[in-house]
Write an enzyme that holds these catalytic residues in place. Structure first.
Site, PDB file in Angstrom:
ATOM      1  N   LYS A  60       0.751  -1.170   0.018  1.00  0.00           N
ATOM      2  CA  LYS A  60      -0.066  -0.009  -0.044  1.00  0.00           C
ATOM      3  C   LYS A  60       0.840   1.212   0.099  1.00  0.00           C
ATOM      4  CE  LYS A  60      -3.674   2.886   0.210  1.00  0.00           C
ATOM      5  NZ  LYS A  60      -4.389   2.667   1.386  1.00  0.00           N
TER       6      LYS A  60
ATOM      7  N   LYS B  99      -0.187  12.303   5.099  1.00  0.00           N
ATOM      8  CA  LYS B  99       0.253  11.163   6.144  1.00  0.00           C
ATOM      9  C   LYS B  99       0.743  10.096   5.252  1.00  0.00           C
ATOM     10  CE  LYS B  99      -2.839   8.033   7.230  1.00  0.00           C
ATOM     11  NZ  LYS B  99      -3.052   6.735   6.782  1.00  0.00           N
TER      12      LYS B  99
END
Length: 401
Positions: A268, A343
């Site tokens: 990811k 983030k």
């Protein structure tokens, strides 16, 4: 079988495990296992439907932390609601979906909009098949499956500290291990630590299953899940991947087993690093072509039919009218927030530093998203295009010179 999908948000660190009994209870009626075709009932749960603004979020966290209360959720992400909708739509009508969110208005709205109406009952049947729980701990005590979708590593650690302390007892009337599926995008190291805490306390099995596809994919149930876990249960009761996959297919279309614990997140982070860069490149390319005098829709057609095509250009294009349903159609509202992109980019940079991988474009991309968040906080990350446009020279376009 009772299953629950649990999502919480909280600022604390992972607490030490302790002893404690099971306070929840489960009916002794016949249960339908996920791998079974028996037509008996099951109960599911989903926590994390709504979102808060930045000021409301800070106020809630300060209050919750000071009082030692870590109930509910205050996610700024937007995938939970449509994911829960798809889950409710795909499980049998006789099953119950248990929902929990700090925002009671969101749970009320969900129960009213998504609840199954009893045949012939009209408005009185609304909400049937949906139950609102008071806390994620309550859900976990009664559940075989718990799915978490949280913004940052500290939130996931806090949630599992709350779930695992006091120690969870066995699931009543079930010989199946609890299954924790964490769909959060966090760093692989934190995820592995949490997995070890779950396994060492004999609380169940833990897998990381971050997702890709954005809010558009969450609505359409076309998400891709990247799975990190051993191929088999620790107790030898069949393949773990085979147990997890059909659960995730309720909310997505593709599940890729990337390897052992933490490898789903490794995949990811690599994917989202590329997404962060390609989003900026798409914005720059569209801005450049338009400044050179090209029609934006013709330019988008060219890119999406050529070697420059990517998700940011075809599905999430920043030009209104190019990608139906994209945030650009709604003033960049909804979608994947700039703060969450920052983030994820930060997590990828941290992982690269730890692994010794070189990322030449990372520093500048990080600066871009920092500036964009300052200027367009709360918007979808494709708003990079509008930020670039605002920085254009006041000179006329090239073709008109």
């Amino acid at each position: 079988m009772r299953a629950a999908i649990s999502v919480r948000f909280s600022p604390s660190r992972l607490r030490l495990l302790g002893n404690g009994g099971l306070t929840g209870s489960t009916p002794s009626a016949a249960r339908r296992n996920f791998s079974s075709t028996a037509s008996t009932w099951a109960s599911w749960g989903f926590i994390g439907l709504g979102r808060m603004g930045k000021s409301s979020l800070s106020s809630y966290l300060h209050s919750a932390f000071s009082k030692g209360k870590f109930k509910g959720t205050c996610l700024r992400g937007r995938k939970g609601y449509p994911m829960a909708q798809n889950l409710r739509a795909k499980i049998p009508e006789s099953d119950t979906l248990i929902i929990h969110d700090h925002n009671r208005e969101v749970t009320r709205k969900f129960k009213e909009e998504v609840g199954i109406a009893a045949a012939g009952a009209g408005a009185e049947g609304k909400g049937r098949g949906i139950e609102v729980a008071e806390s994620s701990r309550e859900v976990a005590e009664k559940s075989e499956v718990i799915i978490t979708v949280l913004p940052e590593p500290s939130h996931v650690k806090c949630v599992f500290g709350n779930i695992l302390h006091p120690r969870l007892g066995p699931i009543p009337n079930s010989s199946t291990d609890r299954l924790f599926i964490d769909c959060s995008t966090i760093d692989p190291t934190s995820s592995t630590d949490i997995a070890n805490a779950v396994h060492s306390s004999s609380s169940g099995r833990f897998v990381d299953a971050p997702m890709s596809g954005g809010v558009v994919g969450a609505r359409a149930a076309t998400l891709t899940f990247m799975l990190g876990c051993p191929s088999h249960n620790g107790n030898g009761n069949g393949k773990l991947v085979s147990r997890v996959t059909p659960i995730l297919h309720h909310m997505g279309k593709k599940v890729i087993h990337m390897g052992e614990s933490g490898m789903g997140l490794a995949g990811k982070l690599a994917n989202n690093y590329l997404l962060a860069i390609s989003n900026i490149a798409t914005a720059e390319a569209m801005n450049l072509g338009i400044r050179l005098g090209l029609d934006p829709h013709q330019l988008a057609d060219l890119i999406n039919g050529s070697s420059g095509q990517c998700w940011s250009s075809s599905v999430n294009n920043p030009i209104k009218g190019v990608s139906p349903g994209a945030p650009a159609e709604k003033n960049f509202e909804g979608g994947f927030g700039v703060a969450l992109m920052r983030k994820d980019l930060g997590l990828a940079i941290k992982a690269a530093r730890e692994s010794g991988a070189e990322l030449e474009l990372a520093k500048r991309a990080e600066e871009v998203y920092e500036h964009v968040e300052d200027a367009e906080g709360g918007k979808d990350f494709s708003v990079v295009y509008r930020w670039l446009e605002s920085r254009n020279s006041r000179a006329s376009t090239w073709r008109s010179r």
